[in-house]
Design a protein around this motif. Structure first.
Motif, PDB file in Angstrom:
ATOM      1  N   LEU A 123       0.824  -1.203   0.000  1.00 22.65           N
ATOM      2  CA  LEU A 123       0.000   0.000   0.000  1.00 22.65           C
ATOM      3  C   LEU A 123       0.865   1.262   0.000  1.00 22.65           C
ATOM      4  CD1 LEU A 123      -2.822   1.187   0.086  1.00 22.65           C
ATOM      5  CD2 LEU A 123      -2.736   1.054   2.588  1.00 22.65           C
ATOM      6  N   ASP A 124       1.890   1.301   0.853  1.00 19.64           N
ATOM      7  CA  ASP A 124       2.718   2.515   0.909  1.00 19.64           C
ATOM      8  C   ASP A 124       3.486   2.723  -0.392  1.00 19.64           C
ATOM      9  OD1 ASP A 124       4.182   0.261   1.296  1.00 19.64           O
ATOM     10  OD2 ASP A 124       5.515   1.106   2.817  1.00 19.64           O
ATOM     11  N   ASP A 165       1.137   4.184  -2.921  1.00 21.87           N
ATOM     12  CA  ASP A 165       0.970   5.618  -2.689  1.00 21.87           C
ATOM     13  C   ASP A 165       2.144   6.413  -3.254  1.00 21.87           C
ATOM     14  OD1 ASP A 165      -1.396   5.039  -1.407  1.00 21.87           O
ATOM     15  OD2 ASP A 165      -0.501   5.039   0.599  1.00 21.87           O
ATOM     16  N   ASP A 166       3.354   5.857  -3.138  1.00 17.01           N
ATOM     17  CA  ASP A 166       4.520   6.556  -3.680  1.00 17.01           C
ATOM     18  C   ASP A 166       4.448   6.647  -5.206  1.00 17.01           C
ATOM     19  OD1 ASP A 166       5.466   6.789  -1.098  1.00 17.01           O
ATOM     20  OD2 ASP A 166       6.672   4.955  -1.222  1.00 17.01           O
ATOM     21  N   LYS A 198      13.312   7.414  -1.749  1.00 15.09           N
ATOM     22  CA  LYS A 198      13.123   7.019  -0.361  1.00 15.09           C
ATOM     23  C   LYS A 198      13.968   5.787  -0.075  1.00 15.09           C
ATOM     24  CE  LYS A 198       9.438   4.890   1.011  1.00 15.09           C
ATOM     25  NZ  LYS A 198       8.058   4.481   1.298  1.00 15.09           N
ATOM     26  N   VAL A 218      14.094   2.155   2.018  1.00 14.50           N
ATOM     27  CA  VAL A 218      13.197   1.158   2.585  1.00 14.50           C
ATOM     28  C   VAL A 218      14.048   0.074   3.252  1.00 14.50           C
ATOM     29  CG1 VAL A 218      11.374  -0.524   2.078  1.00 14.50           C
ATOM     30  CG2 VAL A 218      11.494   1.607   0.772  1.00 14.50           C
TER      31      VAL A 218
END
Length: 581
Positions: A297-298, A301-302, A315, A317
């Motif tokens: 999900l994240d 969104d990105d 980013k 991770v």
């Protein structure tokens, strides 16, 4: 299905067209022949009536006149002669062929009686009274215009002639239909054969087979179509081959990339992914038992943020203890963002190397600080004349000298380890008789073993000869035996066992000391790693923490392996191998 084929449709079209034309032609011909035979019958009857009128006018004897008229009349024809309205004569005839008509009917019929009234010839087709038969009747006035001559015959004669003509026409039409069917089938097959071949080749093209050619049998439009089809096949084969090569090349490039690549469309559906990216998603979705490589999900969104804002996004991770840097870039198609491309780089090794660098600097600083501090402290004592006697000064100088030697060993070992890790280690192999070589190295530790009353056990084959670098392997053996002696208690036991297994020399250095904790075993070959921190504070057992790391590089440079087996309170065994080849 046959009725769905072009051959059947073309054949049916030709047959229907020809049948329609023949049907119209047959109807017209039948109508024409029927009218023609009726007119011919009327003309024939009119000629016979005129001949009868001439005979009656030229002959006065009635009997002779009637005989002559019988000879002039055609078969199946009947004549009735009225000399006046009350006197008449009829010839003999077969009533089976033509019904009899009462003379009074001619006089009483207004249309037939026109001959008497207006002295005009009459031609008519009418029904016989009290009968269903039709006749053709012709009436003419006599020469003296005092009487009338009526000649008639049945329409069955005309119908029979028409029936024969109809049969001939239908026979001709049937033959024409049959010939047309054969011709239409041949023509349709001839015309559609290249089309059927093109359909077959098109089916093969749809399955990815581009080698079949359409034969060019004619030079008309179909032949030009076949030529164009073959040209299209070649072009399609060329472009498909080029696309497959580009696709294969792109796939090979993506598979060979160390970085992960994920391409998504504007609906966030994964369009392209390579194995490193699959591994990355598998680590992110480690709790998902299906492993369908779906975007978390994240991460969705990105990607959505990058597509909507059309700007690059970066980013870091962390997944399953590994560090990944994710760089997302919009994917433009015709000047508009239609998706996004994500580059995933595994930065775990870089982070570990950075940590190792920091730890290395800390460890080196820690190892150098102690001897430097001691040298500084004792040298200050000498400078400040704290040590008054000569013996005290010599003792302080001796400590300073020992610490300088220790610091020199540390620096030399660091330099050796740096050269080995850089791949600059030099191995000079030569045949070595193993038993005297190992005994010579062990002899260096006899004094220590006698002081601590350590029992030595040796198992070395007498005739074993191996090729290796004697100086480097002596460094390994010295380091391992020294470690074993430093960690073996008094009245302990040290074993040196050498054997050959599958063309490899196995060297076992075993002690019965305190052992190494299980959690420390995977790290004992790292630089500056010391499993027993408390024990290493003992000055006599203090080491630099680089010996095992150096030993590992030397053994691996010979193509061998080194590892340790240990159990706390029972001892440790170091084993390294050297292959024959």
């Amino acid at each position: 299905m046959l009725w769905r084929s072009v051959v059947f449709k073309l054949w049916l079209t030709i047959i229907l067209l020809v049948a329609f034309v023949l049907m119209i032609l047959t109807v017209l011909l039948l109508e024409f022949f029927e009218n023609y035979y009726v007119e011919e019958a009327e003309k024939n009857l009119m000629n016979q009536a005129e001949n009868v009128s001439v005979v009656i006018d030229e002959h006065e004897e009635k009997t002779l006149t009637m005989d002559t008229i019988d000879q002039l009349l055609a078969p199946q024809t009947r004549v009735t002669v009225f000399f006046n309205e009350h006197q008449y004569w009829q010839n003999e005839f077969d009533e089976a062929q033509i019904p009899a008509i009462e003379p009074s009917w001619f006089v009483g019929n207004d249309q037939i009686n026109e001959v008497f009234n207006s002295q005009q010839p009459v031609k008519k087709i009418t029904d016989i009274p009290n009968s269903n038969s039709e006749i053709i009747i012709v009436g003419v006035p006599t020469v003296d215009e005092q009487g009338a001559i009526y000649i008639y015959q049945s329409l069955d004669v005309v119908a029979e002639t028409t029936t024969k003509a109809t049969r001939l026409i239908l026979l001709a039409a049937t033959i024409a239909i049959i010939l047309t069917t054969i011709f239409a089938f041949f023509l349709s097959s001839r015309i559609t054969a290249p089309l059927i071949k093109m359909r077959k080749v098109a089916g093969e093209l749809s399955r990815g087979e581009f080698q079949t050619k359409v034969p060019v049998l004619t030079h008309d439009e179909i032949g030009e179509l076949a030529i164009s089809f073959n040209r299209m096949r070649r072009q399609l084969n060329y472009h498909i081959t080029a696309l497959n090569q580009e696709k294969s090349q792109l796939s090979s490039i993506l598979k060979s990339m160390a970085d992960g690549v994920i391409t998504v469309n504007n609906q966030l559906g994964v369009m392209l992914i390579n194995p490193p990216a699959e591994q990355f998603l598998a680590q992110l979705n480690f709790e998902d038992i299906d492993h369908d490589f779906s975007l978390p999900l994240d991460l969705r969104d990105d990607f959505k943020y990058v597509i909507e804002n059309e700007e690059e996004f970066t980013k870091e991770v962390v997944a399953q203890g590994r560090n990944f840097v994710l760089v997302l870039t919009p994917l433009y198609i015709e000047g508009k963002a239609r998706g996004a491309v994500g580059i995933i780089r595994d930065m775990t090794e870089e982070r570990q190397l950075d940590k190792l660098r920091k730890d290395f600097l800390a460890n080196v600083s820690h190892e150098l600080r102690t001897p430097i501090s001691m040298m500084q402290g004792y040298s200050e004592a000498i400078v400040d004349d704290i040590a008054e006697s000569k013996e005290e000064k010599q003792e302080l100088a001796r400590i300073i000298y020992d610490e300088s030697l220790r610091m020199g060993r540390l620096v030399n070992e660091l330099l050796d380890l740096a050269r080995m890790e850089a791949g600059h280690i030099s191995i000079q192999k030569e045949p070595v008789s193993v038993k005297p070589y190992v005994e010579r190295i062990i002899k260096k530790f006899h004094t220590i073993m006698e002081e601590q009353n350590i029992k030595l056990e040796k198992k070395i084959p007498i005739d074993l000869t191996y090729s290796f670098d004697p100086d480097r392997i002596e460094q390994v053996l010295t380091n391992l035996i020294d470690n074993a002696l430093r960690h073996t208690p008094k009245d302990g036991k040290l074993s040196v066992i050498i054997e050959e297994v599958n063309q490899e020399m196995f060297v076992h250095i075993q002690d019965n000391g305190s052992g190494i904790p299980e959690e420390d075993l995977p790290f004992i070959f790292e630089r500056f790693y010391k499993s027993d921190k408390a024990r290493t504070r003992n000055g006599k057992k203090k080491g630099t923490g680089l010996g095992l790391s150096i030993a590992k590089h030397i053994v691996e440079a010979h193509g061998g392996t080194i590892y340790a087996k240990s159990k706390e309170s029972e001892g440790t065994t170091f084993i390294f191998t050297i292959p024959l080849k």
